[in-house]
Design a protein around this motif. Structure first.
Motif, short mmCIF file in Angstrom:
data_model
loop_
_atom_site.label_atom_id
_atom_site.label_comp_id
_atom_site.label_asym_id
_atom_site.label_seq_id
_atom_site.Cartn_x
_atom_site.Cartn_y
_atom_site.Cartn_z
N VAL A 81 6.20 -57.07 6.91
CA VAL A 81 7.18 -58.13 7.19
C VAL A 81 7.27 -59.04 5.96
CG1 VAL A 81 7.69 -60.19 8.56
CG2 VAL A 81 6.87 -58.11 9.69
N ALA A 83 8.97 -62.45 4.72
CA ALA A 83 9.74 -63.64 5.11
C ALA A 83 10.25 -64.26 3.82
CB ALA A 83 8.86 -64.62 5.87
N GLU A 91 16.54 -56.43 1.05
CA GLU A 91 15.99 -55.37 1.90
C GLU A 91 15.82 -54.07 1.10
OE1 GLU A 91 16.59 -54.77 6.50
OE2 GLU A 91 18.18 -53.74 5.41
N GLU A 109 10.42 -55.08 7.87
CA GLU A 109 11.27 -56.04 8.56
C GLU A 109 11.29 -57.32 7.73
OE1 GLU A 109 13.43 -56.09 10.68
OE2 GLU A 109 13.58 -58.10 11.50
N ALA A 111 12.23 -61.54 7.55
CA ALA A 111 12.57 -62.79 8.26
C ALA A 111 13.33 -63.64 7.25
CB ALA A 111 11.31 -63.50 8.71
N ALA A 139 10.13 -61.54 13.68
CA ALA A 139 10.11 -60.39 12.78
C ALA A 139 8.91 -59.51 13.04
CB ALA A 139 10.13 -60.87 11.33
N ARG A 142 9.42 -57.55 16.18
CA ARG A 142 10.33 -56.43 15.95
C ARG A 142 9.64 -55.35 15.11
NH1 ARG A 142 15.60 -54.26 14.73
NH2 ARG A 142 15.80 -54.04 12.48
N GLN A 660 12.56 -59.56 20.00
CA GLN A 660 12.97 -60.74 19.22
C GLN A 660 13.39 -61.88 20.14
OE1 GLN A 660 15.71 -58.35 16.60
NE2 GLN A 660 15.13 -59.87 15.10
#
Lengths: 817, 153
Positions: A81, A83, A91, A109, A111, A139, A142, A660
């Protein structure tokens, strides 16, 4: 729903195997100065399945990425993840980092704590930090439900369509054709050349415009790899990146290939009309050639004007005059179908019509003309064969005024600067001084924007040549009807004095605007436009010629006002981007397709009905339906349609989104706004609000889907039954949807939900549907502000009532109880 | 008494101005008198502050014909600005003498100018004398506009 979530969780990795790494990025001061990143990382480390949580100054930097890779290898991370900024930006970067460390890129993932948090809550450190924690928790929730995905590769046809035959279209076509690809160049008018062919000279070098353009035009005409389609319009575009099927309407020319442009026919034609190429300053016949250097060098018949427009041959004078017998009144419109891998949009611009500015008298006073008319007037091929004369008495004017910013930088017309008018005026002023030095030239301006290479030199040269620059646009022009002279009333703002100048001719330096038919192409190709109507690039800095539709690129002024040099530069860039796709010959499509669980499918066929791409096939007889993956574009519109839980979307699964929602509403749900935003418009619009630093309330939690049509009514229901204060469903404007109008399903489902809330006697204002385009950051912020206002009036009883009434419903068929 | 000018006029609108001077070029008052041009008014408000502008007697020459506003490319409500500035000026006692007399006359006679000579002219042309003005009503209206806060009558 909770049960479904647990079921799906069981199916995935057993919790013991999950090892999540969380990276909180400071983004220098962009995030760090607003959000307490260390506290967020500390909080993240307490979340379930999180193995490690770190904060770093720049996660996207080489060391930042290396850290992720090392941790994946050494700490055996199987979910990452990050952030940081919007996934629309980095991405791909972090996915590549994961992949190179051996982790499936779809197990990443992000954030969005920059565009959706630090930048929109600049002065609320505490609130922003607490929101960032929520976003990270969402996040992580998920991430643990993400599954590895594998991208499908589709072939790219080695051919391209260029829409628009101006200098940008010509350059793009030549660049791709020279690289060896088949190019179809579609032009709406009778000849390629566009606006540049109309202009007399170019700035700052004062080259003759048509002299440098004509060789390129004829190169297009004889290039073996270019098929030119003039008098043609795009009617339909289907398919996707790498494989577009395009229907083109090729209108009848009524003159065959045998035409040698000898011109014998014109004298015979009795019908007259204003000549568009000469900006209406001269006349042409019904049979005509757009201009001397036209490519293809063939005449054409304007059937609207021709006496034979009723389908019967009432006049055949041109046919009689034509020695080669090249005129064919039986010619008909044709539909041409082509298949291409890439598309370059170079539709160009219109000029502003100043008739609306009545104080300037354009259209009433013959000696008030526009710059485009002036270009034709002083062109050797123009109506006066290059003589400087004024329309009222065809005499050479002794003094001439240029008025700048006509139709630009104004709320009454176009709010933007048209980019080319300042230099165009300076060039025109110099041309006058060069050929008729005794003529006095005055330029009334607000700001002279001479920003380009060689521009300032030209400006200074004009001043030295005796062109008078006066700061202050006249407020009014008065005509002396006895001699056609014009009195300009205004203020010299630098001297602070009133002026009254009498001029023999006034030239309005008109701005440029998107073509009136630009929205047609926009709809056909699912492009976005900015608030001014110009096509929007995928990223203003880093993907300036790409569009949000894969395989479609932008060239020239259709993307924004620009001069010839910039148009050519951009055209070459667009061609180069298209060439990359075509030379690779294949492209990977994101693994976000819909998937059908055939065990649960009862073959009702509802999903196939809503699919905008006809990508779902099957029948009742077969007993199931299936998704054709190469055709599925990943909007997910079909998923909420399935009432049997047989459909889901890869990477945007019910379990992932539901998790989420759960996290977003874990604390103080009645204060929260759950906002579902589509990837292309609304999520990007929220990003834009961030980039523009438009501040809005901190209680919104944005959940991204590819299309708003993916938003299941069950999610809205879940949010409300968990006590959410409000729910926003937002997507592209109707007809701007990136998935072939899939968002009409969004509207239908939300309306149905409103009815249900109504029936239950609940306040339906708490569910809002808003169309927000990628350019409408302010609109997104406005919607959130309004919703927050609504929350303030919400009572705990109302929240409770909604919770209870929605929870009491009877589960539907096929749904886990 | 002091009144916040920007309660009467949205100050942000001033930032829309890029000094093209179309307004001044359109101004009929400036054609015939020493008026404070709209462009200059806006620039002074931005650069020097409105305190300086309300001292300027040229502020009162504007006839609020709205042409500047009609032609403003940025749709700045210039007339509103002028009215707000005059309100502010009046409350500080910056009213030209002639205007003060006119207001006093209005309050006393119901008309902003002396009209008894007019009646002779009207009679000469065979017109009926002017109708009497319900002065109490006029004063009532003037009081409701709170004009008496600014000028005693």
């Amino acid at each position: 729903m909770k049960q479904a979530l647990d079921d799906m969780d069981k199916k995935a990795n057993s919790p013991a195997d999950l090892r999540v790494g969380v990276y909180v990025c400071h983004c220098g001061k962009n995030i760090g100065s607003t959000v307490d990143c260390e506290a967020v990382a500390q909080f993240a480390s307490t979340l379930p399945h999180v193995t490690l949580a770190k904060d770093s100054l720049y996660t996207c930097s080489e060391p930042g990425q290396e850290q992720i890779k090392t941790d994946i290898r050494e700490q055996k991370l199987n979910r990452v993840v990050v952030a940081s900024c919007t996934p629309r930006l980095h991405e791909p970067t972090f996915r590549a980092a994961c992949e190179s460390a051996g982790l499936n890129p779809y197990l990443l993932e992000m954030a969005n704590i920059r565009e959706h948090c630090s930048w929109v809550h600049l002065h609320e450190r505490e609130a922003a930090t607490s929101k960032a924690k929520d976003l990270v928790a969402m996040a992580v929730a998920r991430a643990v439900r993400l599954e590895p995905q594998f991208e499908l590769s589709v072939p790219v046809k080695r051919s391209s369509l260029v829409i628009g035959g101006g200098v940008a279209g010509i350059q793009a076509a030549l660049d791709m054709a020279d690289a060896g690809y088949q190019v179809y160049l579609v032009e709406k008018s009778g000849s390629i050349g566009g606006r540049m062919a109309q202009i007399d000279k170019t700035f700052p070098t004062m080259d003759c415009s048509i002299c440098i353009l004509a060789p390129k035009m004829s190169e297009v005409g004889r290039h073996p790899n270019i098929q030119m389609l003039t008098l043609s319009e795009i009617k339909e575009v289907t398919g996707h990146i790498g494989n577009f099927k395009v229907k083109i309407l090729k209108k009848a020319r009524y003159v065959t290939d045998g035409c040698t442009a000898c011109g014998d026919c014109i004298q015979a034609c009795p019908q007259l009309a204003p000549d568009e190429f000469n900006a209406g300053l001269s006349i042409r016949r019904a049979i005509y050639i757009p201009f001397a250097q036209a490519v293809p060098s063939r005449y054409l018949v304007d059937m609207g004007l021709c006496l034979n427009n009723q389908g019967i041959v009432a006049c055949d004078r041109c046919f009689q005059a034509c020695t080669r017998k090249c005129i064919d009144f039986a010619d008909q419109d044709k539909i041409v179908e082509i298949e291409v891998g890439t598309i370059v949009v170079a539709t160009g611009v219109d000029v502003y019509d100043p008739t609306a500015l009545t104080e300037l008298g354009y259209g009433r006073f013959p000696n008030v003309i526009t710059t485009l008319e002036f270009e034709r007037l002083i062109n050797a091929g123009g109506p006066s064969s290059g003589e400087l004369i004024r329309p009222s008495d065809r005499k050479r004017p002794k003094n001439i005024a240029f008025l700048q910013c006509i139709g630009s930088r104004s709320k009454r017309s176009n709010p933007y600067c048209s980019n080319v008018c300042c230099m165009n005026t300076i060039k025109d002023a110099l041309l006058i001084k060069e050929h008729w030095p005794e003529t006095e030239v005055f330029v009334f301006y607000i700001d002279i924007r001479a920003f380009g290479k060689g521009f300032e030199d030209l400006f200074q040269r004009a001043r030295r040549e005796g062109v008078t620059f006066i700061r202050g646009i006249p407020g009014e022009i008065i005509e002396d009807i006895s001699n056609g002279n014009l009195t300009l009333l205004g203020e010299n703002t630098l001297l602070g004095t009133q002026y009254r100048y009498t001029m023999e001719m006034v030239i309005l330096s008109v701005g440029i605007k998107p073509r009136s038919d630009a929205p047609i192409v926009q709809r056909l190709l699912n492009l976005s436009t900015d608030t001014d109507g110009f096509y929007m690039e995928a990223h203003p800095k880093l993907r300036p010629v790409d569009t949000t539709t894969g395989g479609v690129f932008l060239a020239g002024a259709a993307e924004g006002p620009k001069d010839i040099k910039d148009s050519v530069t951009q055209a070459s860039a667009a061609a180069s981007r298209a060439n990359i796709l075509m030379s690779k010959g294949e492209v990977k499509i994101p693994a976000v397709t819909a998937r059908i669980n055939t065990d649960k499918c009862v073959a009702c066929g509802l999903c196939a009905k809503v699919c905008p791409y006809h990508a779902i096939e099957g029948s009742k007889e077969l007993g199931y339906y299936r998704v054709v993956e190469a055709m599925c574009q990943g909007c997910g519109a079909c998923v909420p349609e399935c009432k049997f839980g047989a459909l889901d979307q890869a990477h945007f699964s019910d379990a992932q989104i539901v998790s989420q929602i759960h996290e977003a509403l874990a604390n103080e749900p009645e204060r929260k706004i759950i906002a579902f935003a589509c990837n292309w418009c609304s999520y990007a619009g929220a990003d834009f609000a961030g980039v523009s630093r438009i501040q809005y309330p901190d209680n919104v939690r944005i959940i991204r889907t590819m299309c708003s049509a993916r938003v299941a009514p069950e999610w809205i229901e879940l949010a409300f039954s968990m006590g959410a204060g409000a729910v926003l469903v937002s997507g592209c404007h109707p007809s701007d949807c990136h998935y072939n109008n899939a968002n009409q399903n969004t509207a239908r489902r939300v309306e149905k939900f409103w009815k249900r809330l109504d029936k239950l006697g609940l306040n339906k204002d708490r569910l809002r549907l808003a169309w927000v385009s990628a350019a409408e950051g302010a609109q997104f912020a406005k919607v959130i502000k309004e919703m927050e206002q609504g929350l303030r009036e919400l009572t705990p009883d109302q929240v409770l009532e909604t919770k209870q009434k929605l929870a009491k419903r009877v589960p539907r068929k096929g749904e886990p109880v | 008494m002091t009144v916040k000018l920007w309660n009467f006029f949205p100050r942000e609108a001033l930032y829309e101005c890029y000094q093209c001077a179309r307004c001044t070029g359109s101004c009929p008052a400036l054609e015939v008198a020493e008026a404070l041009g709209p462009r200059e008014t806006i620039l002074k408000c931005l650069n020097l502050g409105h305190d300086e502008v309300v001292e300027d007697e040229r502020l009162w020459v504007c006839c609020t014909c709205n042409v500047c506003e009609d032609r403003c490319p940025q749709k700045i409500p210039i007339s509103d600005l002028l009215v707000a500035l005059r309100n502010s000026a009046a409350r500080r006692g910056n009213i030209p003498d002639k205007l003060q007399i006119a207001i006093e006359l209005l309050a006393k006679t119901g008309r902003s100018m002396i009209v008894h000579q007019l009646d002779e002219m009207r009679a000469h042309h065979g017109l009926a004398p002017l109708m009497p003005v319900p002065i109490d009503e006029v004063r009532e209206v003037l009081k409701k506009t709170k004009l008496d806060d600014v000028i005693e009558f």
